[in-house]
Write an enzyme that holds these catalytic residues in place. Structure first.
Site: not given
Ligand code: CO
Length: 163
Positions: A45, A50, A88-89, A130-131, A134
């Protein structure tokens, strides 16, 4: 084109994102670029902040070939609760448990500008939450219950495989 990933801490990850008003060719290209960037980093994701974009756009692919491109996503309904591990990236090498709803109904717009509604369960439901977090400037570490050291991740997954 691949974008560099914004790494926490960074103000760009902490701002509520602006809604999209019209789906342009530029936005469609951005969806492709976000997907490419996510795959290049072995992610499941990615949200626009990000890659430094302050807009309500995210891409998710948990199961190969089952891609969700979310424009202005909203959680309409959330049910149940489940604790599982997230990463998370934007927060490399950090993993930990977070409680999330285990069933969500999400409304969003797709790349054609069509309004969509999807019901997701389990880890897909988790990815949506989660997204969408963000897009509101929230990170999973804000809600983390317990940090799992990277070298214990595999053991944790095995122990909790049937939870
Ligand atoms: Co993330």
């Amino acid at each position: 084109m691949r974008y560099p990933i914004i790494i926490h801490p960074d103000d760009k990850l902490r701002k509520p994102c602006e809604p999209i008003t019209v789906v342009t060719d530029e936005l469609v290209q951005l969806l492709d670029d976000m997907y490419e960037t996510m795959i290049a980093h072995d992610g499941i994701g990615i949200a626009a902040p990000q890659i430094g974009k302050n807009i309500q756009v995210a891409v998710i692919e948990i199961e190969e070939g089952d891609r969700f491109e979310l424009i202005n996503p909203v959680i309409l309904e959330a049910k149940g609760a489940e604790v599982d591990v997230e990463g998370c990236l934007s927060i490399p090498h950090v993993y930990g448990t977070v409680e999330r709803a285990d069933e969500v109904t999400v409304r969003y717009f797709d790349r054609e500008g069509e309004e969509m509604e999807v019901q997701a369960f389990g880890y897909l439901a988790r990815a949506f939450q989660h997204e969408i977090d963000h897009l509101q400037g929230q990170l999973f570490t804000d809600k983390m219950i317990k940090k799992i050291p990277e070298d214990e991740l595999e053991t944790y997954m095995e122990e909790h495989a049937n939870d």
